[in-house]
Design an enzyme around this catalytic site. Structure first.
Site, PDB file in Angstrom:
ATOM      1  N   GLU A  45       0.823  -1.024   0.557  1.00  0.00           N
ATOM      2  CA  GLU A  45      -0.207   0.071   0.168  1.00  0.00           C
ATOM      3  C   GLU A  45       0.892   1.187  -0.341  1.00  0.00           C
ATOM      4  O   GLU A  45       1.146   2.233  -0.538  1.00  0.00           O
ATOM      5  CB  GLU A  45      -0.854   0.168   1.487  1.00  0.00           C
ATOM      6  CG  GLU A  45      -1.907  -1.233   1.007  1.00  0.00           C
ATOM      7  CD  GLU A  45      -1.174  -2.020   1.785  1.00  0.00           C
ATOM      8  OE1 GLU A  45      -0.252  -2.490   2.180  1.00  0.00           O
ATOM      9  OE2 GLU A  45      -1.930  -3.415   2.671  1.00  0.00           O
TER      10      GLU A  45
ATOM     11  N   ALA B 293      12.052 -35.316 -10.266  1.00  0.00           N
ATOM     12  CA  ALA B 293      12.087 -35.612 -11.844  1.00  0.00           C
ATOM     13  C   ALA B 293      11.784 -36.779 -11.988  1.00  0.00           C
ATOM     14  O   ALA B 293      12.401 -37.890 -11.501  1.00  0.00           O
ATOM     15  CB  ALA B 293      13.834 -35.509 -12.981  1.00  0.00           C
TER      16      ALA B 293
ATOM     17  N   LEU C  23      22.794 -29.080  -3.794  1.00  0.00           N
ATOM     18  CA  LEU C  23      21.649 -28.966  -3.320  1.00  0.00           C
ATOM     19  C   LEU C  23      21.814 -27.404  -3.031  1.00  0.00           C
ATOM     20  O   LEU C  23      21.358 -27.106  -2.514  1.00  0.00           O
ATOM     21  CB  LEU C  23      20.937 -29.545  -2.510  1.00  0.00           C
ATOM     22  CG  LEU C  23      20.959 -31.176  -2.273  1.00  0.00           C
ATOM     23  CD1 LEU C  23      20.955 -31.410  -1.192  1.00  0.00           C
ATOM     24  CD2 LEU C  23      19.662 -31.626  -3.426  1.00  0.00           C
TER      25      LEU C  23
ATOM     26  N   GLY D 101      14.728 -39.094  -2.609  1.00  0.00           N
ATOM     27  CA  GLY D 101      14.042 -40.338  -3.188  1.00  0.00           C
ATOM     28  C   GLY D 101      12.370 -40.468  -3.150  1.00  0.00           C
ATOM     29  O   GLY D 101      11.798 -39.993  -2.413  1.00  0.00           O
TER      30      GLY D 101
END
Ligand code: AOF
Ligand code: ZN
Length: 380
Positions: free
Chosen positions: A53, A156, A206, A302
């Site tokens: 704001e 993935a 990582l 995993g």
């Protein structure tokens, strides 16, 4: 002329730009409209910096009198914090109307911002895109309600549903575009979690390998018996990016030497309760990360550890990067499965990234696409 819903959507879209830089604060956007024209807009850009704001009002100059302010979160009203309260600013700027998407769950605000505005004679309409606005800040709502980080699972998988090669051997599954999106996501998280098995097979770093990640990550390993190799990349880089090893209570009591070796190598070691099924208490882990003020945890484990988060209803969101590659080996480990509803999908140069939200999570409000996926698609 645009309508209330369009201006609010714009405010929500602006809010998303703060992702990664504002936490543990919420993402907030604000659009100020007068005579059918946007005269100022802004968002909360950085923790400790001006609120949405304040930025939007500053962009209006002295022209906000009689205008309508659209805010994705109830304007704050509490004192003695980093920035002055927004409700008072809107009152001072003499806006005529405030449209607020949802309440601020912060107990110091929680309806009082709206009350103050109304008491000052401002018309306040609340609830437009309420559930979407809450979902946008699901991590903030969760942090206030549970003091635990928002849990995101990511993996993935190949077209035949595998997460590694034959016999569990490390395998490059994702393409460069997917990997870039993944590093950007890491850069917006407070902690990245894997199990020891992932360290032993992949020896991952990582870290967020992009130029200016907005947040610093702690790398966390679930290591029941303190077998984390001192020569792993994680341990070798502990000076650049902290590493937390979580072992079982028993190992913590009995393996003083292993603890000392890890500590000398720069690793912090803590103990977690051992569950009857063999794993460590994930709930205790989340409580500990929450105590450290972390709001976003990325689990890159995993299938077994991912399955534990899913099975215990501790996952809030899942991202699956799907590659067209195949492994075609029976003994290659399979990905975990999710039956959550899909909330978005993007194409990444041949790979595909799909987002799912856990509808049973206490931090679930609507099936809207996350700010992270919107970023992955369009950039900031
Ligand atoms: C708003 N607009 O843009 C944000 C709000 O320490 P501070 O001053 O930054 O205040 C943080 C608190 O303000 C935060 O916990 C939440 O309740 C509210 N966030 N409120 O009106 C904003 N970021
Ligand atoms: Zn504020």
């Amino acid at each position: 002329m645009a309508s209330d819903p369009e201006y609010m959507q714009r405010a929500i879209g602006l809010a998303m730009r703060g992702r990664g830089s504002v936490e543990p604060n919420p993402m907030v956007g604000c659009v100020i409209v007068r005579d059918g024209k946007v005269i100022g807009e802004g968002y909360h850009q950085k923790f400790g910096g001006p609120h949405a704001e304040a930025n939007a009002l500053a962009a209006c100059g002295d022209k906000a009198e009689g205008a309508t302010a659209y805010t994705s979160l109830e304007p704050c009203c509490h004192q003695n914090k980093k920035t002055p309260p927004c409700a008072a600013r809107l009152i001072a700027a003499k806006v005529a109307r405030v449209v607020a998407a949802c309440h601020d769950p912060n107990p110091l605000v929680s309806g009082n911002g709206i009350k103050q505005l109304r008491e000052a004679g401002i018309q306040v309409d609340e609830g437009l895109f309420q559930l979407e606005a809450k979902q946008l800040n699901a991590a903030f709502f969760k942090e206030i309600a549970q003091r635990r980080p928002y849990v995101m699972l990511k993996w993935a998988q190949t077209a035949d549903g595998k997460i590694a090669g034959a016999g569990g051997k490390k395998l490059a599954i994702s393409n460069a575009t997917s990997i870039k999106a993944m590093h950007e996501l890491r850069g917006r998280c407070d902690a990245i979690l894997v199990g020891l098995a992932t360290v032993l097979t992949d020896d991952p770093l990582l870290t967020a390998r992009e130029k200016h990640p907005p947040r610093a990550q702690m790398r966390v390993v679930l290591d029941s018996n303190l077998d984390l190799p001192l020569k792993s990349q994680l341990v070798l880089t502990s000076a650049q990016s902290p590493v937390l090893a979580c072992c079982g209570n028993r190992a913590f009591r009995e393996k003083a030497d292993a603890i000392t070796r890890l500590q000398r190598a720069g690793v912090e070691v803590i103990a977690l309760q051992e569950e009857s099924g063999g794993g460590l208490s994930l709930e205790q882990l989340l409580d500990e990360l929450g105590r450290r003020g972390m709001t976003h945890l990325l689990v890159e484990s995993g299938a077994k550890l991912a399955g534990s988060f899913l099975g215990q209803n501790l996952a809030d969101r899942v991202w699956i990067f799907r590659s067209p590659k195949r492994v075609d080996a029976e003994n290659a480990p399979a990905a975990a499965t999710v039956d959550y509803p899909k909330t978005g999908q993007i194409a990444l140069d041949g790979d595909q990234l799909t987002e799912y939200l856990n509808p049973k999570s206490p931090a679930f409000f609507s099936l809207s696409t996350s700010a992270d996926l919107v970023w992955a698609k369009h950039g900031r």
